[in-house]
Design a protein around this motif. Structure first.
Motif, PDB file in Angstrom:
ATOM      1  N   GLU A   1      92.350  24.881  27.748  1.00 39.09           N
ATOM      2  CA  GLU A   1      91.881  23.692  27.032  1.00 39.09           C
ATOM      3  C   GLU A   1      92.896  23.267  25.976  1.00 39.09           C
ATOM      4  N   ARG A   2      93.405  24.219  25.222  1.00 42.19           N
ATOM      5  CA  ARG A   2      94.364  23.906  24.166  1.00 42.19           C
ATOM      6  C   ARG A   2      95.661  23.355  24.738  1.00 42.19           C
ATOM      7  N   MET A   3      96.135  23.973  25.819  1.00 41.86           N
ATOM      8  CA  MET A   3      97.373  23.524  26.439  1.00 41.86           C
ATOM      9  C   MET A   3      97.233  22.104  26.973  1.00 41.86           C
ATOM     10  N   LEU A   4      96.112  21.813  27.591  1.00 34.27           N
ATOM     11  CA  LEU A   4      95.884  20.481  28.131  1.00 34.27           C
ATOM     12  C   LEU A   4      95.789  19.446  27.011  1.00 34.27           C
ATOM     13  N   GLU A   5      95.106  19.800  25.954  1.00 35.48           N
ATOM     14  CA  GLU A   5      94.965  18.889  24.817  1.00 35.48           C
ATOM     15  C   GLU A   5      96.321  18.605  24.178  1.00 35.48           C
ATOM     16  N   ASP A   6      97.132  19.625  24.009  1.00 37.02           N
ATOM     17  CA  ASP A   6      98.462  19.439  23.423  1.00 37.02           C
ATOM     18  C   ASP A   6      99.343  18.555  24.308  1.00 37.02           C
ATOM     19  N   ALA A   7      99.255  18.752  25.624  1.00 36.53           N
ATOM     20  CA  ALA A   7     100.086  17.986  26.547  1.00 36.53           C
ATOM     21  C   ALA A   7      99.713  16.509  26.574  1.00 36.53           C
ATOM     22  N   LEU A   8      98.437  16.198  26.374  1.00 33.73           N
ATOM     23  CA  LEU A   8      97.963  14.828  26.490  1.00 33.73           C
ATOM     24  C   LEU A   8      98.034  14.033  25.189  1.00 33.73           C
ATOM     25  N   ARG A   9      98.192  14.710  24.089  1.00 33.43           N
ATOM     26  CA  ARG A   9      98.075  14.035  22.793  1.00 33.43           C
ATOM     27  C   ARG A   9      99.062  12.873  22.655  1.00 33.43           C
ATOM     28  N   GLY A  10     100.338  13.119  22.898  1.00 30.85           N
ATOM     29  CA  GLY A  10     101.336  12.073  22.740  1.00 30.85           C
ATOM     30  C   GLY A  10     101.178  10.931  23.737  1.00 30.85           C
ATOM     31  N   PRO A  11     101.078  11.215  25.039  1.00 32.38           N
ATOM     32  CA  PRO A  11     100.906  10.143  26.019  1.00 32.38           C
ATOM     33  C   PRO A  11      99.645   9.314  25.797  1.00 32.38           C
ATOM     34  N   GLU A  12      98.557   9.944  25.379  1.00 34.32           N
ATOM     35  CA  GLU A  12      97.338   9.175  25.097  1.00 34.32           C
ATOM     36  C   GLU A  12      97.555   8.208  23.943  1.00 34.32           C
ATOM     37  N   ARG A  13      98.294   8.649  22.960  1.00 32.18           N
ATOM     38  CA  ARG A  13      98.594   7.775  21.825  1.00 32.18           C
ATOM     39  C   ARG A  13      99.444   6.583  22.272  1.00 32.18           C
ATOM     40  N   ASP A  14     100.381   6.820  23.192  1.00 32.19           N
ATOM     41  CA  ASP A  14     101.264   5.761  23.662  1.00 32.19           C
ATOM     42  C   ASP A  14     100.594   4.828  24.660  1.00 32.19           C
ATOM     43  N   HIS A  15      99.517   5.279  25.288  1.00 32.18           N
ATOM     44  CA  HIS A  15      98.820   4.468  26.295  1.00 32.18           C
ATOM     45  C   HIS A  15      97.322   4.446  25.980  1.00 32.18           C
ATOM     46  N   PRO A  16      96.941   3.775  24.909  1.00 34.81           N
ATOM     47  CA  PRO A  16      95.537   3.818  24.468  1.00 34.81           C
ATOM     48  C   PRO A  16      94.559   3.185  25.443  1.00 34.81           C
TER      49      PRO A  16
END
Length: 292
Positions: A212-227
């Motif tokens: 869960e933590r690894m997935l959350e860390d991986a998605l944080r930046g791209p989600e911010r760039d593609h809201p």
């Protein structure tokens, strides 16, 4: 300059499916479409020689197949700029060369000269393993190829950060206006002792939380760039191969990264997960090269 989307054609049913998919993809991203026919893909039998002695019959047939594929793409997507090229090369060399200046390469799952019983054509597999750009192998059922599910699946592996496959997946989901499902598979080895286990006291809980933590860390930046992209997270216990094939059953596209080995003669090395997906996935599969 817009790099074209390249699709390999050879007149087979599989390559025509790839042409349809690539035409839709080019229209979706506003890209020109380049149809490439490698003239050494097949020696046709039972075809009369060309009446023009200056043009071998192989060349005539290649030109006809390329032109027919271009007409098909133009009827499907008249707004897409389409070009064709017949190259005197083997198909792997032709597509790898074309991929040097392309936004991506699209192939069918097998060509005219390959047995129907094969799981995946050797050309598609080799191009997916070695191309310098993303390669999509168009396979699976008609609803998946048509994009009926409104869902893309991204396999998220170990050490995932702002990886190329992640960026590719978000751009694709945004262009399609569909949901992105990011999947992380995890296993709990018997008898393992880790710091997380000491904290949680439960090995299953420890591995699930780590995923869960690894997935959350991986998605944080791209989600911010593609809201605008809707993201669903799935952490599933099991082998990555089985988990991803199951998730892909109701997906329009499965996206996987493949790490490049520097200095290796054949470029990208496909792992077991990518191999399995290319042979068995129920939907088109995009293999995205990752530096590493």
């Amino acid at each position: 300059m817009e790099l074209p989307l390249v699709v390999g054609v050879d007149g087979s049913h599989s390559s025509l499916q790839a042409v349809d998919w690539a035409a839709d993809e080019a229209a979706r991203h506003g890209l020109p479409l380049r149809l490439v026919y490698a003239s050494l893909w097949e020696r046709y039998e039972g075809i009369r020689p060309a009446t023009d002695p200056e043009r071998p019959w192989e060349q005539v047939m290649a030109d006809r197949i390329a032109a027919s594929a271009a007409e098909r793409a133009a009827r499907r997507r008249p707004d897409v700029r389409i070009s064709t090229e017949v190259l005197p090369e083997d198909p792997v060399s032709a597509l790898l060369s074309a991929g040097q200046d392309a936004s991506g390469v699209v192939t069918g799952s097998r060509g005219r000269g390959e047995l129907a019983g094969l799981l995946l054509g050797s050309v598609s597999l080799t191009v997916a393993a070695r191309a310098p750009c993303p390669v999509t192998v168009v396979r699976g059922g008609e609803p998946n190829r048509r994009g009926a599910f409104g869902r893309i699946v991204l396999g998220v592996g170990e050490g995932a950060g702002p990886a190329a496959a992640m960026r590719f997946a978000f751009r694709e989901a945004e262009a399609r206006g569909c949901e992105l499902t990011a999947v992380r598979a995890w296993r709990c080895p018997a008898g393992e002792v880790t710091d997380d286990l000491m904290i949680y006291g439960d090995p299953v809980r420890a591995h699930w939380d780590r995923a869960e933590r690894m997935l959350e860390d991986a998605l944080r930046g791209p989600e911010r760039d593609h809201p605008k992209v809707t993201v669903r997270r799935e952490t599933v216990e099991g082998s990555a191969r089985k988990v991803l094939l199951h998730a892909a059953a109701t997906a329009d596209l499965l996206i996987l990264g493949a790490r490049r080995r520097h200095g290796h003669a054949v470029g990208l090395q496909l792992g077991r997960v990518a191999h399995t997906a290319l042979h068995h996935a129920p939907c088109p599969v995009a293999i995205v090269p990752e530096p590493g």
